[in-house]
Design a protein around this motif. Sequence first.
Motif, PDB file in Angstrom:
ATOM      1  N   CYS A 183       0.854  -1.189   0.000  1.00 18.75           N
ATOM      2  CA  CYS A 183       0.000   0.000   0.000  1.00 18.75           C
ATOM      3  C   CYS A 183       0.895   1.247   0.000  1.00 18.75           C
ATOM      4  CB  CYS A 183      -0.928  -0.017   1.204  1.00 18.75           C
ATOM      5  SG  CYS A 183      -0.131   0.576   2.709  1.00 18.75           S
ATOM      6  N   PRO A 184       0.336   2.425  -0.272  1.00 23.31           N
ATOM      7  CA  PRO A 184       1.195   3.629  -0.303  1.00 23.31           C
ATOM      8  C   PRO A 184       1.852   3.946   1.047  1.00 23.31           C
ATOM      9  CG  PRO A 184      -0.865   4.027  -1.463  1.00 23.31           C
ATOM     10  CD  PRO A 184      -1.024   2.709  -0.754  1.00 23.31           C
ATOM     11  N   GLY A 185       1.191   3.555   2.137  1.00 25.04           N
ATOM     12  CA  GLY A 185       1.798   3.733   3.455  1.00 25.04           C
ATOM     13  C   GLY A 185       2.113   5.186   3.784  1.00 25.04           C
ATOM     14  N   CYS A 228      -0.015   8.249   2.527  1.00 25.83           N
ATOM     15  CA  CYS A 228      -1.358   8.089   3.075  1.00 25.83           C
ATOM     16  C   CYS A 228      -1.513   8.787   4.420  1.00 25.83           C
ATOM     17  CB  CYS A 228      -1.661   6.595   3.227  1.00 25.83           C
ATOM     18  SG  CYS A 228      -3.241   6.279   3.997  1.00 25.83           S
ATOM     19  N   LEU A 239      -3.603   8.200   6.681  1.00 26.02           N
ATOM     20  CA  LEU A 239      -4.025   7.322   7.773  1.00 26.02           C
ATOM     21  C   LEU A 239      -2.895   6.410   8.246  1.00 26.02           C
ATOM     22  CD1 LEU A 239      -7.410   6.190   6.171  1.00 26.02           C
ATOM     23  CD2 LEU A 239      -7.086   7.966   7.899  1.00 26.02           C
ATOM     24  N   ALA A 240      -1.776   6.454   7.562  1.00 27.29           N
ATOM     25  CA  ALA A 240      -0.718   5.476   7.809  1.00 27.29           C
ATOM     26  C   ALA A 240      -0.021   5.667   9.152  1.00 27.29           C
ATOM     27  CB  ALA A 240       0.317   5.562   6.696  1.00 27.29           C
ATOM     28  N   SER A 265       1.115  -3.634   4.546  1.00 28.31           N
ATOM     29  CA  SER A 265       0.219  -2.503   4.820  1.00 28.31           C
ATOM     30  C   SER A 265       0.884  -1.542   5.794  1.00 28.31           C
ATOM     31  CB  SER A 265      -1.085  -2.965   5.476  1.00 28.31           C
ATOM     32  OG  SER A 265      -1.738  -3.936   4.709  1.00 28.31           O
ATOM     33  N   GLY A 266       0.595  -0.257   5.616  1.00 29.46           N
ATOM     34  CA  GLY A 266       1.162   0.767   6.492  1.00 29.46           C
ATOM     35  C   GLY A 266       0.290   1.091   7.689  1.00 29.46           C
ATOM     36  N   CYS A 267      -0.845   0.416   7.814  1.00 28.26           N
ATOM     37  CA  CYS A 267      -1.661   0.545   9.022  1.00 28.26           C
ATOM     38  C   CYS A 267      -2.692  -0.572   9.021  1.00 28.26           C
ATOM     39  CB  CYS A 267      -2.330   1.917   9.147  1.00 28.26           C
ATOM     40  SG  CYS A 267      -3.839   2.102   8.183  1.00 28.26           S
ATOM     41  N   ASN A 318      -5.682  -0.726   8.560  1.00 28.53           N
ATOM     42  CA  ASN A 318      -6.744  -0.758   7.554  1.00 28.53           C
ATOM     43  C   ASN A 318      -6.502  -1.826   6.487  1.00 28.53           C
ATOM     44  OD1 ASN A 318      -8.345   1.197   8.698  1.00 28.53           O
ATOM     45  ND2 ASN A 318      -7.208   2.846   7.718  1.00 28.53           N
ATOM     46  N   ALA A 319      -5.256  -2.234   6.350  1.00 25.63           N
ATOM     47  CA  ALA A 319      -4.933  -3.430   5.552  1.00 25.63           C
ATOM     48  C   ALA A 319      -5.204  -3.314   4.060  1.00 25.63           C
ATOM     49  CB  ALA A 319      -5.643  -4.662   6.127  1.00 25.63           C
ATOM     50  N   CYS A 320      -5.045  -2.108   3.511  1.00 27.65           N
ATOM     51  CA  CYS A 320      -5.178  -1.968   2.051  1.00 27.65           C
ATOM     52  C   CYS A 320      -4.149  -2.839   1.343  1.00 27.65           C
ATOM     53  CB  CYS A 320      -4.989  -0.512   1.630  1.00 27.65           C
ATOM     54  SG  CYS A 320      -6.114   0.592   2.480  1.00 27.65           S
ATOM     55  N   GLY A 321      -3.023  -3.107   2.005  1.00 32.56           N
ATOM     56  CA  GLY A 321      -1.989  -3.958   1.411  1.00 32.56           C
ATOM     57  C   GLY A 321      -2.246  -5.443   1.648  1.00 32.56           C
TER      58      GLY A 321
END
Lengths: 552, 102
Positions: free
Chosen positions: A415-417, A421, A423-424, A456-458, A460-463
Motif C-alpha cells: 500500500c502507499p503507506g 497516506c 491514515l498510515a 500494509s502501512g496501518c 486498515n490493511a489496504c496492502g
Amino acid sequence: MYRYDEFDAAFVSERVQQFSDQVRRRIAGELTEDQFRPLRLMNGLYLQLHAYMLRIAIPYGTLAARQLRMLAHVARTYDRGYGHFTTRQNMQFHWPKLRDVPAILADLASVEMHSIQTSGNCVRNVTVDQFAGAAADEIIDPRPVAEIIRQWSSLHPEFIYLPRKFKIAMTGAPNDRAAVKFHDIGLMAQTNGSGEVGWAVYVGGGLGRTPMVAKLINGFVPHEHLLAYLEAILRVYNRYGRRDNKFKARIKILVHEEGLENIKGQVEEEFAQMRGGILTLPEEELERINAYFALPAYEDHGVVNIDIGREKILDPAYGRFLENNTFPHARQGYTSITVSLKPIGGVPGDITADQMDAVAELAEAYSFSEIRVTHEQNVVLPHVALTDLRAVYDGLVEAGLADGNVGEITDMITCPGLDYCALANARSIPIAQDIAHRFAAPERSREIGKLKIKISGCINACGHHHVGHIGILGVEKKGTELYQITVGGDGTEDAAVGRILGPGFVAADVPDAIEKLVDAYIEKRESPDETFIAAYRRLGDAPFKEALYGNG
Amino acid sequence: MSKILTGNELLSGAAVYLDGHGRWIEELQSARVFGADEGGALEAAVGASKATGRIVSVETEDVEMRGGAIYPLRVRERIRAEGPSAPRVGRQHLAEDEHVSI
Ligand code: SF4
C-alpha cells in the motif's frame, strides 16, 4: 467491451458539471471545508499527507487501450507523470491540484471513466478476477454480472448511506484470484446439478482491524435472482449494521455478532419477498450486456504451445518471463500476459505515463485493445497469441516493464503507506524495496518459488497483509516505525488469516527476518514443489517462530 | 510541550506551516514554535487560520528543538515535512496565488 449508454454518459457529465461548480464555490469561499469535504469525497478526491489524491474506478478491472491512454494523458498533464494502481483495481493520482480536478474528471468522462463511489459508505467498485473472460479454468465470464451489479449499485437510493463502505468481489473460476472471501460479499460462479450456472454467495469477509473469512450464505443463487439476493443482504445490513461504532460497522461484525444462521434467516425472508419481483434480471438485458463482453475475434495461428525449456536456455530472462508471467488461456494458441509493476527497487503498482502509453499500444497491436488491472497491482494483456509473445516481450523490455517476477517473492502487494497516506502509521514502500533488493537475483527467487508478501502501512490493511503468505504490518511505537510479521495468510479459495508469531521488527531488520523465514522454509520443505504456504500448513508455526525468535 | 501549527493549503493541497509573520509557508524549519506558555496565541492562530478558509486540516503538532532544528515527534510529521521518501519525489509546492497569510 461495455460502453456507457446515453443515460450513463449524461449522468457522469452532469456530475462533472456539478463538481466544477462546487470547486468554484469552494475557491470563492462560498462553501466551507466542512461543506465541501463530503462533496469532494463523493468524487474520489481525498486529501493525503502532501497533496490531494484522486481515485479513479476501473470497473471490474477492465480497461480499453484508449482509457489507459487517457490515464496517461491525465498523469502527464495534471499530475507528475505517473499513477498508482491499488488493490481495489483503482488508479490513484497523488499530486492533482484542486483547480484541475474538474478538467481531469471531464477528460475521464470522455472515455467513460469516473471517480463516483470510490469513497464513502456505499457499494464500491466491484472487483473481479483479472483473467475474467480469458482464463482456461473459468466457468463463466463474471464481468457481465459485475456490470449489472455496477448499474444496480450506482446511486442506489437505499444504499448510498450504508453503515460503512461495502465491497463486492467476484470470480468466474474455481481458483480464486480475486480474494472474494475477504470482501463484504464474495461471489463465486457455480454449476448446479442440472448444469446451470449461478453464484455461491459468501458474506461477511474482510481485512482491516478484524480480519474475517467470509461465510457461505447461499451455495447457489441463479443468475436472474442474484440482484434480488444482493439487495436482500444489503437491506438486512442497512437495517442492523452497527452505525454506533465505526470499528464495528462493517457487515463482517454483524454476521459475526448475530451469527450466520440468524442473518441468513433474515436475508432469506427478504429474498422470499423480492424474488421474482422487479429485480429479476430479464433475459434480454443479460443478453444485451453479454454482447458487450463477446469473445474477441481469435484466429488460429498454428502454434499451440511454446517450449519454455528451450527459450530458457536461449534467453534466460525471456524464459523466466514466459514461465512466470503467462497464464493459461481458454482459447488454444493464446495466453494472458501479466505485466509486472514490481521492478526491483521500484514502487509497487506505480506506472509512468509513457509506460501506460506503451501498454496501450501493445494492447492495440496484440490484445484486442484490452487491458486488465489486477488487485495485486500489476496489469494484464488478456488475449495474446502465442505467435506474438516475443513481440510483446520486446515491447515490454523497451518500456522497462519486462520483469519476469510475477508470483515470486518480489511481486509484493504494497500500500502507499506513510509516504503518501494520511491514515498510515508506517512506511510500506521502502520495506518492499529493501526486500526486493535482498531477493533480486532471479536464481534465488526461482529457488524460493511462489510466495506472496503483502505489506500494509496501518491496520486498515489496504496492502492485504493478513492474507500474505508472509504479511507485514507497519505500526508506530514511540516515534519509530515498527513492523509486525505474520505467516500463513492466504487470499485464495483456501482462505486463511496469517498469524503473528512474536514481537515486531524495526525497518532495517525486516529483510533479515524475511530471509530467516524463507531459509526455514527451504530447509524444511519436502521438495521444491512444496510451496511456502503448503509447507506452512504442514509444519505449523513452530519452525517459523523458531527461525524468527530462536527457541527461547 | 512546544508546538507548531500545520495544515494543507486549499488549492495545491501542499503541506504548510504557520511562520512567525502569520504566513503559511512550505518550510518546516521556518515555522513558528509556540512554547508551552503560548496556549492563547496558538488558539488565536488556529482560529485566524480557519477563518481564511484556505487552510485545510489545521492541526497542532508536538515538536522538540534538536541541534537548533525543529524536530516533530511523530514520524508522520517528519515525512510530511520532507515528502515521500522512496524515491524522494519532492513535495507539492505553492504556486504564485497559493500563498496564504492570516
Ligand atoms: S493500509 Fe493504511 S497506510 Fe496503507 S493505504 Fe490503507 S489506510 Fe493507508
